[in-house]
Design an enzyme around this catalytic site. Structure first.
Site, PDB file in Angstrom:
ATOM      1  N   GLU A  58      40.734  38.473  45.218  1.00  0.00           N
ATOM      2  CA  GLU A  58      39.531  37.932  44.643  1.00  0.00           C
ATOM      3  C   GLU A  58      38.496  37.609  45.397  1.00  0.00           C
ATOM      4  O   GLU A  58      37.889  36.398  45.836  1.00  0.00           O
ATOM      5  CB  GLU A  58      39.939  36.633  43.943  1.00  0.00           C
ATOM      6  CG  GLU A  58      40.877  36.803  42.681  1.00  0.00           C
ATOM      7  CD  GLU A  58      40.706  35.555  41.972  1.00  0.00           C
ATOM      8  OE1 GLU A  58      40.257  34.490  41.906  1.00  0.00           O
ATOM      9  OE2 GLU A  58      41.792  35.647  40.929  1.00  0.00           O
TER      10      GLU A  58
ATOM     11  N   GLU B  68      47.308  39.312  38.404  1.00  0.00           N
ATOM     12  CA  GLU B  68      47.475  37.944  37.933  1.00  0.00           C
ATOM     13  C   GLU B  68      46.815  37.861  36.317  1.00  0.00           C
ATOM     14  O   GLU B  68      46.008  38.634  35.860  1.00  0.00           O
ATOM     15  CB  GLU B  68      46.388  36.790  38.613  1.00  0.00           C
ATOM     16  CG  GLU B  68      47.065  36.514  40.059  1.00  0.00           C
ATOM     17  CD  GLU B  68      45.983  35.565  40.889  1.00  0.00           C
ATOM     18  OE1 GLU B  68      45.313  34.886  39.896  1.00  0.00           O
ATOM     19  OE2 GLU B  68      45.823  35.647  41.861  1.00  0.00           O
TER      20      GLU B  68
END
Length: 509
Positions: A204, A416
């Site tokens: 991320e 995720e």
């Protein structure tokens, strides 16, 4: 007790053994798990895994030679920015409990365990001297994963930059970080690449750039005064500079792996990106363009350079000279610099067209879109205990379809996907384990993901987030994302939530 119930409680029994919790409660009704939707419907080589990250779970922050990261400093200097004024000093104590935790992953029936390496545990100062005890720890973790028949899926950087590099040249605000990251990656590939075949350079980069430099809610806590409570920073430029250096760091590490290690280690390398999906607020042309632009700013910001070597046109148009430029050499380095993309997906928002402003600029004004989970006061899907997370499983299908159509149908791993519940120590653990919302969340997202695969998206795996309750960044220990309950009041003992037992059943274990 019936044989089927005994079967369901095999995980609970194991947990009782490895955590010393005694006889597990047996209140789980088997009808919770009666389902024809299971692992067998997915491709044979599809990986089912679960994830964690170093700062969130390891603990042991100042033992065995680990150097401080920017999160150690941030939580120490700005406890007011953490909801419960806590830190990851203890996390879930994975550092001392990795063997029993990995055994639980195996017992659930998962294929793979995703974790990250703490850069400052390997290089306490970010470069130079290596910490042998840190190297040994990850050797032990990887060997334990393999000994349990699991596949290690390893992230090099999950936001915990060594503080020394932040002190020396302001970390990812400086292009100097690229070489230091490449050298760190080189050491890790050389040391562990004989056993690790799935590498993620960055987790991320969007979150690191945005929350660390636009709003200042993540380490290193920089932003403009008008954007947040920060001592230093510039929300109009720094997120884009940091993102640029993150992209170049990924590209340098990926090139190194491909040229120096891939032929004989035979692994793959990629990066993990995060985004909401965006639906237009109305059917107007302006809102449809706003939804597309929002997806460019959240996802294309990184996916575009990694695929095509340049930023999305919508970002170039909005930002002008505030957006760094890639040199010809950097375009070639960055373009196509992955074997797969990891994607973290949690929710979908509406996007409504908004005018571009020239005052008090931030990432959110640059998008020229108001993004919200609400439309005329109505949420896009069920609310959860986490204020930004609304349940919208269709978005995962839309996102992998977008990747297929816009980014050359890359190999994708959902790295995720999960949901949080508020921590409430006043209710008994037997009640806190009943996480029906998490079961339905994963069940529904997997159904939409399977449809995306049938529609042609090249998705090769799904990693639930997360293995255990742990340290949730600025939310501290106030939220529980785990399928394994951690008792923060009693020696961090582990208990399976209903979702762990559901997952075990889904995996036909």
């Amino acid at each position: 007790i019936s044989p089927s119930l005994l079967y369901l409680f095999s995980l609970a029994t194991l947990l009782a053994v490895v955590t010393g919790t005694g006889t597990p409660s047996q209140e789980v009704h088997p009808s919770h798990y009666a389902t024809t939707f299971n692992k067998s419907l997915f491709p044979k080589d599809f990986l089912f895994g679960i994830g964690s990250s170093a700062y969130q779970v390891e603990g042991a922050s100042n033992i065995d030679g680990r150097g401080p990261s920017i999160w150690d400093t941030f939580t120490k200097q700005h406890p007011e920015k953490i909801w419960d004024h806590s830190s990851g000093n203890i996390g879930a104590d994975f550092y001392h409990r990795y063997k029993s935790d990995i055994k639980i992953v195996k017992e659930i029936g998962l294929d793979s365990y995703r974790f990250s390496i703490s850069w400052s545990r390997i290089f306490p100062k970010g470069k130079g001297e290596v910490n042998p005890l840190g190297v040994k720890f990850y050797n032990n973790v990887i060997n334990e994963i393999l000994a349990n028949g699991l596949i290690p899926f390893v992230t090099l950087f999950h936001w915990d930059l060594p503080q020394s590099l932040e002190d020396e040249y302001k970390g990812f605000l400086s292009s100097k970080v690229v070489k230091d990251f490449e050298n760190y990656a080189d050491f890790v590939f050389k040391t562990y690449g004989d056993r690790v075949k799935h590498w993620v350079t960055l987790n991320e980069p969007f979150s690191y750039a945005l929350y660390g430099y636009n709003g200042g809610t993540f380490a290193p806590g920089r932003c403009s005064k008008y954007a947040g409570n920060c001592e230093y920073g510039d929300s109009s430029t720094e997120p884009y500079i940091v993102a640029h250096n993150l992209i170049l760091s990924h590209a340098a590490a990926a090139k190194l792996y491909k040229t120096k290690y891939q032929a004989h280690q035979k692994g793959n390398i990629g990066a993990t990106l995060v985004t909401h999906y965006f639906e237009p607020h109305s059917n107007s042309a302006a809102d449809r363009v706003a939804a597309s632009r929002a997806l460019d700013f959240f996802f294309g910001w990184f996916a575009h350079p990694l695929t095509y070597g340049h930023y999305p046109q919508s970002m170039i148009s909005s930002l002008g000279n505030r957006l760094p430029k890639f040199s010809k050499e950097e375009v070639e380095l960055t373009k196509g610099s992955y074997d797969f993309l990891g994607v973290n997906y949690y929710s979908t928002y509406y996007a409504q067209s908004a005018p571009l402003t020239t005052v008090n600029r931030t990432f959110y004004t640059d998008i020229q879109a108001n993004v919200s989970p609400l439309k005329n006061g109505a949420p896009i899907g069920p609310a959860t205990d986490l204020n930004w997370l609304y349940v919208y499983p269709k978005g995962i299908h839309s996102l992998v379809t977008h990747m297929k159509d816009v980014y050359k149908n890359p190999i994708v791993y959902i790295t995720e996907n999960g949901v949080a519940q508020s921590r409430n120590d006043s209710i008994p653990i037997s009640e806190a384990r009943k996480d029906g919302i998490r079961i339905s969340y994963h069940d529904n997202h997997l159904k939409f993901l399977l449809q995306g695969i049938k529609d042609g998206a090249n998705v090769k795996g799904y990693y639930a987030w997360s293995f255990s309750d742990s340290y949730e960044w600025d939310a501290g220990y106030t939220l529980r994302f785990g399928i394994i309950y951690v008792d923060f009041k009693d020696n961090l003992r582990r208990y399976p939530k209903y979702s762990a037992l559901w997952l075990q059943k889904f995996l036909l274990k």
